[in-house]
Design a protein around this motif. Structure first.
Motif, PDB file in Angstrom:
ATOM      1  N   GLY A  88       0.815  -1.214   0.000  1.00 41.85           N
ATOM      2  CA  GLY A  88       0.000   0.000   0.000  1.00 41.85           C
ATOM      3  C   GLY A  88       0.843   1.255   0.000  1.00 41.85           C
ATOM      4  O   GLY A  88       0.414   2.309   0.487  1.00 41.85           O
ATOM      5  N   LYS A  89       2.052   1.161  -0.571  1.00 42.24           N
ATOM      6  CA  LYS A  89       3.015   2.257  -0.464  1.00 42.24           C
ATOM      7  C   LYS A  89       2.562   3.542  -1.151  1.00 42.24           C
ATOM      8  O   LYS A  89       3.061   4.624  -0.833  1.00 42.24           O
ATOM      9  N   ASP A  90       1.615   3.438  -2.081  1.00 36.89           N
ATOM     10  CA  ASP A  90       1.166   4.635  -2.803  1.00 36.89           C
ATOM     11  C   ASP A  90       0.069   5.396  -2.063  1.00 36.89           C
ATOM     12  O   ASP A  90      -0.355   6.460  -2.513  1.00 36.89           O
ATOM     13  N   ASP A  91      -0.405   4.849  -0.968  1.00 40.33           N
ATOM     14  CA  ASP A  91      -1.463   5.510  -0.197  1.00 40.33           C
ATOM     15  C   ASP A  91      -1.039   5.573   1.271  1.00 40.33           C
ATOM     16  O   ASP A  91      -1.170   4.592   2.004  1.00 40.33           O
ATOM     17  N   PRO A  92      -0.533   6.715   1.725  1.00 42.54           N
ATOM     18  CA  PRO A  92      -0.049   6.826   3.116  1.00 42.54           C
ATOM     19  C   PRO A  92      -1.129   6.595   4.157  1.00 42.54           C
ATOM     20  O   PRO A  92      -0.830   6.280   5.307  1.00 42.54           O
ATOM     21  N   ARG A  93      -2.403   6.708   3.780  1.00 40.45           N
ATOM     22  CA  ARG A  93      -3.484   6.491   4.745  1.00 40.45           C
ATOM     23  C   ARG A  93      -3.529   5.029   5.202  1.00 40.45           C
ATOM     24  O   ARG A  93      -3.877   4.733   6.347  1.00 40.45           O
ATOM     25  N   ILE A  94      -3.172   4.119   4.292  1.00 39.64           N
ATOM     26  CA  ILE A  94      -3.162   2.693   4.632  1.00 39.64           C
ATOM     27  C   ILE A  94      -2.125   2.421   5.708  1.00 39.64           C
ATOM     28  O   ILE A  94      -2.392   1.761   6.715  1.00 39.64           O
ATOM     29  N   GLU A  95      -0.930   2.939   5.476  1.00 41.79           N
ATOM     30  CA  GLU A  95       0.151   2.766   6.447  1.00 41.79           C
ATOM     31  C   GLU A  95      -0.218   3.374   7.780  1.00 41.79           C
ATOM     32  O   GLU A  95      -0.003   2.768   8.837  1.00 41.79           O
ATOM     33  N   ARG A  96      -0.793   4.569   7.748  1.00 42.32           N
ATOM     34  CA  ARG A  96      -1.120   5.278   8.982  1.00 42.32           C
ATOM     35  C   ARG A  96      -2.144   4.492   9.811  1.00 42.32           C
ATOM     36  O   ARG A  96      -1.980   4.311  11.023  1.00 42.32           O
ATOM     37  N   ALA A  97      -3.209   4.002   9.159  1.00 43.16           N
ATOM     38  CA  ALA A  97      -4.250   3.260   9.882  1.00 43.16           C
ATOM     39  C   ALA A  97      -3.705   1.950  10.450  1.00 43.16           C
ATOM     40  O   ALA A  97      -4.037   1.561  11.585  1.00 43.16           O
ATOM     41  N   TYR A  98      -2.853   1.288   9.691  1.00 44.21           N
ATOM     42  CA  TYR A  98      -2.292   0.011  10.125  1.00 44.21           C
ATOM     43  C   TYR A  98      -1.341   0.203  11.303  1.00 44.21           C
ATOM     44  O   TYR A  98      -1.392  -0.542  12.293  1.00 44.21           O
ATOM     45  N   LEU A  99      -0.475   1.207  11.228  1.00 40.91           N
ATOM     46  CA  LEU A  99       0.447   1.468  12.327  1.00 40.91           C
ATOM     47  C   LEU A  99      -0.292   1.890  13.592  1.00 40.91           C
ATOM     48  O   LEU A  99       0.109   1.536  14.708  1.00 40.91           O
ATOM     49  N   GLU A 100      -1.381   2.631  13.429  1.00 41.32           N
ATOM     50  CA  GLU A 100      -2.176   3.012  14.599  1.00 41.32           C
ATOM     51  C   GLU A 100      -2.791   1.788  15.262  1.00 41.32           C
ATOM     52  O   GLU A 100      -2.897   1.705  16.489  1.00 41.32           O
ATOM     53  N   PHE A 101      -3.198   0.813  14.451  1.00 44.10           N
ATOM     54  CA  PHE A 101      -3.727  -0.447  14.982  1.00 44.10           C
ATOM     55  C   PHE A 101      -2.666  -1.167  15.812  1.00 44.10           C
ATOM     56  O   PHE A 101      -2.939  -1.640  16.928  1.00 44.10           O
ATOM     57  N   LEU A 102      -1.440  -1.236  15.291  1.00 44.69           N
ATOM     58  CA  LEU A 102      -0.357  -1.895  16.016  1.00 44.69           C
ATOM     59  C   LEU A 102       0.018  -1.119  17.272  1.00 44.69           C
ATOM     60  O   LEU A 102       0.294  -1.703  18.325  1.00 44.69           O
ATOM     61  N   ARG A 103       0.052   0.208  17.154  1.00 47.76           N
ATOM     62  CA  ARG A 103       0.371   1.022  18.329  1.00 47.76           C
ATOM     63  C   ARG A 103      -0.631   0.778  19.457  1.00 47.76           C
ATOM     64  O   ARG A 103      -0.271   0.678  20.631  1.00 47.76           O
ATOM     65  N   ALA A 104      -1.908   0.706  19.100  1.00 44.49           N
ATOM     66  CA  ALA A 104      -2.948   0.523  20.113  1.00 44.49           C
ATOM     67  C   ALA A 104      -2.763  -0.785  20.871  1.00 44.49           C
ATOM     68  O   ALA A 104      -3.093  -0.876  22.060  1.00 44.49           O
ATOM     69  N   LEU A 105      -2.224  -1.799  20.188  1.00 42.41           N
ATOM     70  CA  LEU A 105      -2.017  -3.090  20.831  1.00 42.41           C
ATOM     71  C   LEU A 105      -0.723  -3.154  21.632  1.00 42.41           C
ATOM     72  O   LEU A 105      -0.673  -3.784  22.699  1.00 42.41           O
ATOM     73  N   PHE A 106       0.314  -2.478  21.122  1.00 38.81           N
ATOM     74  CA  PHE A 106       1.657  -2.748  21.656  1.00 38.81           C
ATOM     75  C   PHE A 106       2.357  -1.535  22.258  1.00 38.81           C
ATOM     76  O   PHE A 106       3.472  -1.669  22.756  1.00 38.81           O
ATOM     77  N   LYS A 107       1.738  -0.363  22.240  1.00 40.88           N
ATOM     78  CA  LYS A 107       2.363   0.815  22.835  1.00 40.88           C
ATOM     79  C   LYS A 107       1.861   1.077  24.245  1.00 40.88           C
ATOM     80  O   LYS A 107       2.501   1.769  25.032  1.00 40.88           O
TER      81      LYS A 107
END
Length: 528
Positions: A167-186
């Motif tokens: 999904g490298k052409d759409d930064p929104r995909i990366e942002r939503a996915y990283l937020e999901f991981l942050r919520a679990l592991f931060k």
């Protein structure tokens, strides 16, 4: 048994049904982290280096919905006395959440990626544990499950970086996915309540926000710095020797084709390519054909100053310096050639020497991929270098000594700083850079033992190649005939005593003294 919750051990059972190189010792490394501050582990390695095998092994070991003792009873983790207590204590004791992100992407749209994961994991949780109270958030629902069952989760994410790569052409995909991981592991409080351990694996290390990891609590083990996971990155030399002995396969050829990743002093081989070569009884490039070749061409085509020269150096067998620290761990953020080279290291196209902070092409398989890709690059500078190197090989074989001298003189002047003009290693680099397209016809050997010393560079024709062997020396303050005489005096051709084809001695010299002849190159080519 579900798709995402407690997937069982069938994936590892299928792996065990074939030829399996025992990597179960890695389980102990994860067991040591359970319910500690080091419980979050991220292991990144190139494609086709056994990431999914490791993930399926861990699923089979931790999943409480199955009995995997028969799958492990003959493996190191169960038979080595060092691991016995830990092995039995954690075997099939946890609820496992398993996400193969490449498969998840294939099931839904990028926009629905995170909701899809939450939706399906919660559905399987409520099917397995109807008494669990579904909370408003995903993490609170997992916490409620742990409270209800008394059992923490082990989470395993395979191809964790697939949403970032695809999904490298759409930064929104990366942002939503990283937020999901942050919520679990931060959130350390919630993370500690929910997870006994987390193991994620992919090609790229954790995505950086600025200079820091976006999910900073993970302990990372990368191809640049694998630390305790070194022997689990790929096949070790001992393991490959054993496979070759069992299958009566030529180990020296296996080493030439698939070795080259030296990590912590250990030689690491590409597992997929080794197994493909054993199965097909053929040494060839088994690199992922379409996407891998396309991406390599894309990255070496990036318009950074010096990139064409760097690629030529790599193809010639020269190690190039690289600074890996600033890499953003994605496929789009490139500040300079260092970032491109670092990505190629993580993709497995380059091997990295931690002590010298240099990169090189590791083996014959990858050289073939580079050689194919470099000829498709459209940059004028790259095309010029390829054509000049191709022509140099033709001129050498046709014994056009004047043309050979002129091209070596050009490369020597362009690529060597005055301070190192007469340095022995610099001279060898000039030869390697000038002949960098040799891979179409030759195998290259440096310091090949000969009669009374070492031949600097020998190009030995590949099987079925019509070319003669080349013994090349670049010297200063000798006559060209004197250079040829030196090659003969040291009996360099003795290194090729078992070779039945033609041999060309190529002596290239220049005068570093008198002003009127300074750095003027001459060449003599003699057939023996």
């Amino acid at each position: 048994m579900g798709n995402y919750l407690n997937p069982g051990n069938c994936g590892f059972a299928v792996i065990r049904n074939g030829t399996y190189v025992d990597k179960s010792g890695m389980i102990d490394l994860i067991n040591r982290t359970i319910d500690t501050t080091e419980k979050l582990t991220c292991v990144s390695r190139p494609r086709r280096f056994g990431k999914s095998f490791a993930a399926k092994m861990l699923c089979a070991y931790y999943d409480r919905s199955c009995d995997s003792s028969a799958l492990f009873k003959d493996l190191e983790i169960a038979t080595d006395s060092r691991y016995t207590d830990s092995y039995h204590r954690h075997l099939n004791q946890y609820d496992v959440i398993y996400l193969d992100m490449t498969a998840v992407i294939g099931e839904t749209s990028f926009g629905d990626l995170v909701p899809y994961i939450k939706r399906n994991v919660v559905r399987e949780l409520t099917e397995s544990y109807p008494e669990v109270k579904v909370a408003e958030g995903f993490a609170p629902t997992l916490a409620n499950t742990v409270q209800s069952t008394g059992t923490k989760f082990v989470m395993i994410i395979d191809e964790w970086d697939a949403p970032i790569r695809e999904g490298k052409d759409d930064p929104r995909i990366e942002r939503a996915y990283l937020e999901f991981l942050r919520a679990l592991f931060k959130n350390s409080g919630a993370t500690d309540k929910i997870f006994a351990a987390v193991y994620i694996t992919g090609i790229l290390p954790m995505k950086k926000d600025g200079s820091q990891s976006a999910i900073s609590d993970f302990h990372e083990y990368t191809i640049v710095n694998p630390r305790g996971f070194t022997e689990y990155v790929g096949f070790t030399e001992k393991e490959v020797k054993g496979l070759c002995a069992d299958r009566k396969c030529d180990f020296s050829m296996m080493k030439q084709w698939y070795d080259g990743y030296t990590l912590g002093g250990i030689s690491i081989y590409n597992p997929n390519s080794v197994m493909e070569a054993l199965r097909s009884r053929e040494f060839a490039s088994y690199w992922t054909e379409t996407s891998a070749s396309k991406s390599l061409m894309e990255y070496i085509s990036l318009d950074f100053d010096g990139m064409s020269k760097t690629i030529a150096q790599l193809l010639g067998g020269i190690e190039v310096p690289v600074d890996t620290d600033g890499f953003a761990n994605d496929l789009v953020t490139f500040r300079d050639s260092n970032d491109v080279l670092t990505l190629l290291i993580h993709l497995g196209y380059l091997a990295y020497e931690k002590e010298t902070k240099t990169a090189r092409i590791p083996n014959e398989e990858i050289r073939l991929e580079f050689a194919k890709s470099v000829r498709k690059v459209k940059r004028d500078e790259t095309i010029r270098r390829v054509r000049e190197s191709d022509q140099l090989i033709v001129d050498t074989v046709q014994e056009n000594a004047e043309a050979v001298a002129a091209q070596i003189e050009k490369i020597h002047a362009e690529e060597t700083a005055p301070l190192f003009y007469n340095n022995e290693q610099a001279l060898r680099s000039v030869i390697k850079l000038a002949y960098f397209s040799y891979k179409d016809y030759y195998l290259k050997f440096e310091e090949l033992p000969s009669g009374d010393g070492y031949a600097d560079i020998v190009y030995l024709p590949k099987k079925l190649s019509p070319m003669p062997a080349l013994v090349v020396e670049l010297k200063w303050n000798l006559s060209a005939q004197g250079a040829i005489a030196q090659i003969k005096d040291k009996r360099y051709p003795a290194a090729l005593s078992g070779y039945g084809g033609g041999i060309l001695l190529v002596g290239i010299v220049y005068d570093k003294g008198a002003k009127e002849t300074k750095r003027k190159h001459t060449c003599v080519i003699e057939k023996i």
